[in-house]
Enzyme design. Structure first.
Site, mmCIF file in Angstrom:
data_model
loop_
_atom_site.group_PDB
_atom_site.id
_atom_site.type_symbol
_atom_site.label_atom_id
_atom_site.label_comp_id
_atom_site.label_asym_id
_atom_site.label_seq_id
_atom_site.Cartn_x
_atom_site.Cartn_y
_atom_site.Cartn_z
ATOM 1 N N TYR A 1 0.834 -1.211 0.000
ATOM 2 C CA TYR A 1 0.000 0.000 0.000
ATOM 3 C C TYR A 1 0.866 1.258 0.000
ATOM 4 C CZ TYR A 1 -4.689 -1.954 0.652
ATOM 5 O OH TYR A 1 -5.889 -2.569 0.475
ATOM 6 N N LYS B 1 3.127 -15.328 1.914
ATOM 7 C CA LYS B 1 3.481 -16.148 0.748
ATOM 8 C C LYS B 1 5.000 -16.286 0.710
ATOM 9 C CE LYS B 1 1.438 -17.109 -2.772
ATOM 10 N NZ LYS B 1 1.085 -18.459 -3.283
ATOM 11 N N ASP C 1 -2.774 -18.013 0.302
ATOM 12 C CA ASP C 1 -3.803 -18.546 -0.605
ATOM 13 C C ASP C 1 -4.516 -19.737 0.038
ATOM 14 O OD1 ASP C 1 -1.450 -20.028 -0.796
ATOM 15 O OD2 ASP C 1 -1.650 -20.444 -2.939
ATOM 16 N N ASP D 1 -6.423 -7.140 3.625
ATOM 17 C CA ASP D 1 -7.545 -6.486 2.950
ATOM 18 C C ASP D 1 -8.459 -7.543 2.336
ATOM 19 O OD1 ASP D 1 -9.059 -4.354 1.791
ATOM 20 O OD2 ASP D 1 -8.020 -4.711 -0.113
ATOM 21 N N ASP E 1 -12.241 -9.276 3.861
ATOM 22 C CA ASP E 1 -13.510 -9.245 3.116
ATOM 23 C C ASP E 1 -14.112 -10.645 3.043
ATOM 24 O OD1 ASP E 1 -13.525 -6.522 2.648
ATOM 25 O OD2 ASP E 1 -13.865 -6.696 0.495
HETATM 26 C C1 IPM Z 1 -10.484 -1.405 3.503
HETATM 27 C C2 IPM Z 1 -10.721 -0.752 2.178
HETATM 28 C C3 IPM Z 1 -9.568 0.191 1.893
HETATM 29 C C4 IPM Z 1 -8.295 -0.630 1.790
HETATM 30 C C5 IPM Z 1 -9.756 1.099 0.658
HETATM 31 C C6 IPM Z 1 -11.020 1.913 0.772
HETATM 32 C C7 IPM Z 1 -8.569 1.979 0.423
HETATM 33 O O1 IPM Z 1 -10.889 -1.714 1.189
HETATM 34 O O2 IPM Z 1 -10.340 -0.693 4.509
HETATM 35 O O3 IPM Z 1 -10.473 -2.643 3.550
HETATM 36 O O4 IPM Z 1 -7.974 -1.169 0.722
HETATM 37 O O5 IPM Z 1 -7.612 -0.743 2.794
HETATM 38 MG MG MG Z 2 -10.955 -3.691 1.910
#
Ligand code: IPM
Ligand code: MG
Length: 369
Positions: A142, A193, A226, A250, A254
């Protein structure tokens, strides 16, 4: 009674709507005389760009620095797709994380009993799920340099992002993982990884070394990221704390969020180092979900992740763990009574909007006070 300084950054899309419900919860705490909060509000993301041409103003950065905690909504939306990369809405969030050095991102994924059917996985796989993804938040790809697109002059371009970690960054996040594990089921699984990335190799070595340095009571395992993603959807309950880097975190968070039925359920806390004198950490609390432009402004958004983020703030910034638990129980009870926003709607339940969900949670909180 101490007064805590909260800086609210509702942001874009559904951000302001869900933040509206947190304001009500804050007001409830003030009215009950449980805690006293001093509130200020700023702009971030597209909203800040429209007002000042930046994703967050210097003035609001100063306020963020001075606050005891930041409560953040969501940023982004198609309206700002075409603006310069360094001014895009997400840049405001990334700057807050970096400048406040909020390196530890806690993303708990719990399945509320009432929602075990809402998951895309079979009920028995997720029922009672309680895992914590700990994502490194200020390093890795990042922020690594160089980060650029260069013109090769032959009609081709070359894009570079840099994945980079230094020992201290891995060591400090590993310590947070072990400390958190001790308050839970005492198990940490580290994901990287190392089979293809040098940064993964170092990650693995440092986590292993930090574990030996005073955390051997915690059970440590390692998984390739993975395979970890695969295991998260195959048998998520095998995990307790997962510690991983910024990018894998990240993605994996999710995945973990969706196990719980909806992205609209999951809170997060981003914490900095404890101040040497006061022990206080800089902190930002935000839902894992995004700005959901498709439903913004319609009163449909699920405020649970945002309210649960405020509960995390009570726990981690203000030492009000018991009250945090009450807010979380109030959420669970409102779900038990059948209240559902559209994203978690199930047959036979009562579909409500953002404000009614706020009403239901506040009513439950009142009975727990
Ligand atoms: C998160 C989001 C952010 C990230 C974006 C909005 C920059 O997806 O907080 O998970 O990638 O960290
Ligand atoms: Mg995210």
């Amino acid at each position: 009674m101490a007064t805590y300084k909260l800086f609210l950054l509702p942001g874009d899309g559904i951000g302001p709507e869900v933040m509206g419900q947190v304001r009500r919860v804050i007001q409830w705490f003030q009215d009950k005389g449980v805690a006293s909060f001093e509130l200020d509000e700023g702009l971030v993301g597209g909203a800040a760009y429209d007002a000042h041409g930046e994703s967050i103003s210097e003035d609001d950065m100063k306020k963020a620095m001075a606050a005891d905690a930041i409560i953040f909504g969501a940023v982004g939306g198609p309206k700002w797709d075409g603006i310069p990369y360094d001014k895009r809405p997400e840049a405001g969030l990334l700057r807050l994380r970096k400048d406040l050095a909020l390196y530890a991102n806690l993303r708990p994924a719990i399945v509320y009993p009432a929602l075990a059917d809402a998951s895309s996985l079979k009920k028995e796989l997720v029922e009672g799920l309680d895992i914590l993804i700990l994502r490194e938040l200020t390093g890795g790809v990042y922020f690594g340099e160089p980060k650029e697109i260069t013109d090769l002059g032959n009609g081709q371009q070359r894009a570079v992002d840099t994945q980079v970690y230094e020992t201290y960054e891995i060591d400090r996040i590993a310590r947070v993982a072990f400390e958190l594990a001790r308050t839970r089921d005492n198990r940490v699984c580290s994901m990287e990884k190392r089979n293809v990335m040098k940064s993964g190799l170092l990650w693995n070595q440092v986590v292993t070394a930090t574990h030996k340095d005073g955390y051997q009571d915690v059970e440590l395992s390692h998984m390739l990221a993975d395979a970890g993603g695969m295991q998260l959807v195959r048998n998520p309950k095998q995990f307790d704390v997962i510690v991983t880097d910024n990018l894998f975190g990240d993605i994996l968070s999710d995945v973990a969020a969706m196990l719980t039925g909806s992205l609209g359920m999951l809170p997060s806390a981003s914490l900095g180092a404890a101040d040497e004198k006061t022990g206080v950490r800089k902190a930002l609390y935000e839902p894992v979900h995004g700005s959901a432009p498709d439903i913004a402004g319609k009163g449909l958004a699920n405020p649970i992740a945002m309210i649960a983020s405020f509960a995390m703030c009570l726990r981690y910034s203000f030492g009000m763990g018991e009250w945090a638990g009450k807010v979380e129980t109030a959420i669970a009870n409102a779900l038990d009574k059948g209240y559902r926003t559209g994203d978690i709607m199930q047959p036979g339940m009562k579909q409500v909007g953002t404000v009614e969900m706020g009403d239901a949670i506040l009513a439950e909180l009142e009975t727990l006070a």
